[in-house]
Design a protein around this motif. Structure first.
Motif, PDB file in Angstrom:
ATOM      1  N   ARG A  46       9.400 -27.812  30.122  1.00 35.83           N
ATOM      2  CA  ARG A  46      10.843 -28.102  30.067  1.00 35.83           C
ATOM      3  C   ARG A  46      11.615 -26.926  29.484  1.00 35.83           C
ATOM      4  NH1 ARG A  46      12.010 -34.343  29.022  1.00 35.83           N
ATOM      5  NH2 ARG A  46      10.147 -35.224  29.953  1.00 35.83           N
ATOM      6  N   ASP A  47      11.061 -26.307  28.461  1.00 33.37           N
ATOM      7  CA  ASP A  47      11.716 -25.148  27.851  1.00 33.37           C
ATOM      8  C   ASP A  47      11.788 -24.001  28.852  1.00 33.37           C
ATOM      9  OD1 ASP A  47      12.892 -23.737  25.607  1.00 33.37           O
ATOM     10  OD2 ASP A  47      11.010 -22.636  25.471  1.00 33.37           O
ATOM     11  N   GLN A  48      10.707 -23.771  29.583  1.00 30.79           N
ATOM     12  CA  GLN A  48      10.702 -22.717  30.597  1.00 30.79           C
ATOM     13  C   GLN A  48      11.756 -22.989  31.667  1.00 30.79           C
ATOM     14  OE1 GLN A  48       6.539 -23.109  31.636  1.00 30.79           O
ATOM     15  NE2 GLN A  48       6.028 -21.167  30.642  1.00 30.79           N
ATOM     16  N   GLN A  49      11.850 -24.228  32.121  1.00 33.87           N
ATOM     17  CA  GLN A  49      12.839 -24.586  33.142  1.00 33.87           C
ATOM     18  C   GLN A  49      14.256 -24.398  32.622  1.00 33.87           C
ATOM     19  OE1 GLN A  49      11.589 -28.588  33.982  1.00 33.87           O
ATOM     20  NE2 GLN A  49      10.032 -27.949  35.454  1.00 33.87           N
ATOM     21  N   ALA A  50      14.490 -24.788  31.370  1.00 35.85           N
ATOM     22  CA  ALA A  50      15.824 -24.628  30.788  1.00 35.85           C
ATOM     23  C   ALA A  50      16.195 -23.150  30.695  1.00 35.85           C
ATOM     24  CB  ALA A  50      15.871 -25.274  29.401  1.00 35.85           C
ATOM     25  N   LYS A  51      15.238 -22.312  30.311  1.00 35.85           N
ATOM     26  CA  LYS A  51      15.498 -20.877  30.222  1.00 35.85           C
ATOM     27  C   LYS A  51      15.786 -20.295  31.610  1.00 35.85           C
ATOM     28  CE  LYS A  51      14.501 -20.131  25.749  1.00 35.85           C
ATOM     29  NZ  LYS A  51      14.487 -21.465  25.201  1.00 35.85           N
ATOM     30  N   GLU A  52      15.058 -20.758  32.628  1.00 34.72           N
ATOM     31  CA  GLU A  52      15.300 -20.288  33.996  1.00 34.72           C
ATOM     32  C   GLU A  52      16.685 -20.707  34.480  1.00 34.72           C
ATOM     33  OE1 GLU A  52      12.071 -21.750  36.376  1.00 34.72           O
ATOM     34  OE2 GLU A  52      10.602 -20.532  35.297  1.00 34.72           O
ATOM     35  N   ARG A  53      17.087 -21.954  34.197  1.00 33.29           N
ATOM     36  CA  ARG A  53      18.429 -22.416  34.593  1.00 33.29           C
ATOM     37  C   ARG A  53      19.507 -21.599  33.900  1.00 33.29           C
ATOM     38  NH1 ARG A  53      15.914 -27.521  34.101  1.00 33.29           N
ATOM     39  NH2 ARG A  53      16.838 -27.806  32.039  1.00 33.29           N
ATOM     40  N   LEU A  54      19.304 -21.300  32.613  1.00 39.02           N
ATOM     41  CA  LEU A  54      20.267 -20.511  31.862  1.00 39.02           C
ATOM     42  C   LEU A  54      20.364 -19.094  32.427  1.00 39.02           C
ATOM     43  CD1 LEU A  54      22.253 -20.398  29.532  1.00 39.02           C
ATOM     44  CD2 LEU A  54      20.339 -19.825  28.017  1.00 39.02           C
ATOM     45  N   ALA A  55      19.238 -18.501  32.764  1.00 40.37           N
ATOM     46  CA  ALA A  55      19.242 -17.158  33.346  1.00 40.37           C
ATOM     47  C   ALA A  55      19.969 -17.159  34.693  1.00 40.37           C
ATOM     48  CB  ALA A  55      17.813 -16.640  33.512  1.00 40.37           C
ATOM     49  N   THR A  56      19.753 -18.196  35.501  1.00 38.34           N
ATOM     50  CA  THR A  56      20.432 -18.312  36.790  1.00 38.34           C
ATOM     51  C   THR A  56      21.935 -18.444  36.594  1.00 38.34           C
ATOM     52  OG1 THR A  56      18.486 -19.335  37.790  1.00 38.34           O
ATOM     53  CG2 THR A  56      20.586 -19.688  38.913  1.00 38.34           C
ATOM     54  N   LEU A  57      22.337 -19.259  35.625  1.00 38.94           N
ATOM     55  CA  LEU A  57      23.756 -19.438  35.337  1.00 38.94           C
ATOM     56  C   LEU A  57      24.379 -18.131  34.864  1.00 38.94           C
ATOM     57  CD1 LEU A  57      26.260 -21.186  35.003  1.00 38.94           C
ATOM     58  CD2 LEU A  57      25.380 -21.873  32.762  1.00 38.94           C
ATOM     59  N   ARG A  58      23.695 -17.438  33.967  1.00 36.98           N
ATOM     60  CA  ARG A  58      24.219 -16.151  33.482  1.00 36.98           C
ATOM     61  C   ARG A  58      24.365 -15.150  34.615  1.00 36.98           C
ATOM     62  NH1 ARG A  58      20.870 -16.127  27.875  1.00 36.98           N
ATOM     63  NH2 ARG A  58      22.489 -17.111  26.621  1.00 36.98           N
ATOM     64  N   GLN A  59      23.405 -15.133  35.522  1.00 36.57           N
ATOM     65  CA  GLN A  59      23.469 -14.234  36.672  1.00 36.57           C
ATOM     66  C   GLN A  59      24.664 -14.586  37.550  1.00 36.57           C
ATOM     67  OE1 GLN A  59      21.764 -11.487  37.408  1.00 36.57           O
ATOM     68  NE2 GLN A  59      22.911 -11.208  39.305  1.00 36.57           N
ATOM     69  N   ALA A  60      24.884 -15.875  37.795  1.00 32.56           N
ATOM     70  CA  ALA A  60      26.023 -16.301  38.615  1.00 32.56           C
ATOM     71  C   ALA A  60      27.341 -15.934  37.940  1.00 32.56           C
ATOM     72  CB  ALA A  60      25.955 -17.810  38.865  1.00 32.56           C
ATOM     73  N   LEU A  61      27.408 -16.088  36.624  1.00 33.79           N
ATOM     74  CA  LEU A  61      28.624 -15.710  35.905  1.00 33.79           C
ATOM     75  C   LEU A  61      28.867 -14.207  36.003  1.00 33.79           C
ATOM     76  CD1 LEU A  61      28.296 -17.946  32.718  1.00 33.79           C
ATOM     77  CD2 LEU A  61      30.017 -18.146  34.516  1.00 33.79           C
ATOM     78  N   ALA A  62      27.826 -13.426  35.854  1.00 32.66           N
ATOM     79  CA  ALA A  62      27.960 -11.971  35.951  1.00 32.66           C
ATOM     80  C   ALA A  62      28.422 -11.567  37.350  1.00 32.66           C
ATOM     81  CB  ALA A  62      26.635 -11.285  35.604  1.00 32.66           C
TER      82      ALA A  62
END
Length: 84
Positions: free
Chosen positions: A40-56
């Motif tokens: 779950r922690d790995q998935q949350a980190k992946e979702r956060l990285a995806t969101l940060r990439q989309a924001l950038a």
């Protein structure tokens, strides 16, 4: 996949929580519960990285333009009519 044994220390409250999860049938043993938490922690980190990439990407995509709500609604109505 090879398995590695780890030793962890939990408070009494944490240990009781883990035992409760196992007793309720959610997990077969402590290891299953810990592995689930890690997944779950790995998935949350992946979702956060995806969101940060989309924001950038959004920030670097150029000057923002105001939304034309009327045009958006009209396009939606047109799509709804085409679907009928």
């Amino acid at each position: 996949m090879s398995m590695h044994r780890k030793t962890i220390t939990l408070t009494e409250q944490q240990d009781d929580w883990v035992k409760g999860q196992i007793e309720s049938g959610h997990f077969g043993n402590d290891s299953e519960y810990i592995r689930d938490l890690i997944r779950r922690d790995q998935q949350a980190k992946e979702r956060l990285a995806t969101l940060r990439q989309a924001l950038a990407e959004g920030e670097s995509s150029g000057k923002p333009e105001p939304l034309d709500i009327s045009a958006i609604k009209a396009a939606g109505r047109k799509r709804m009519k085409a679907a009928d």
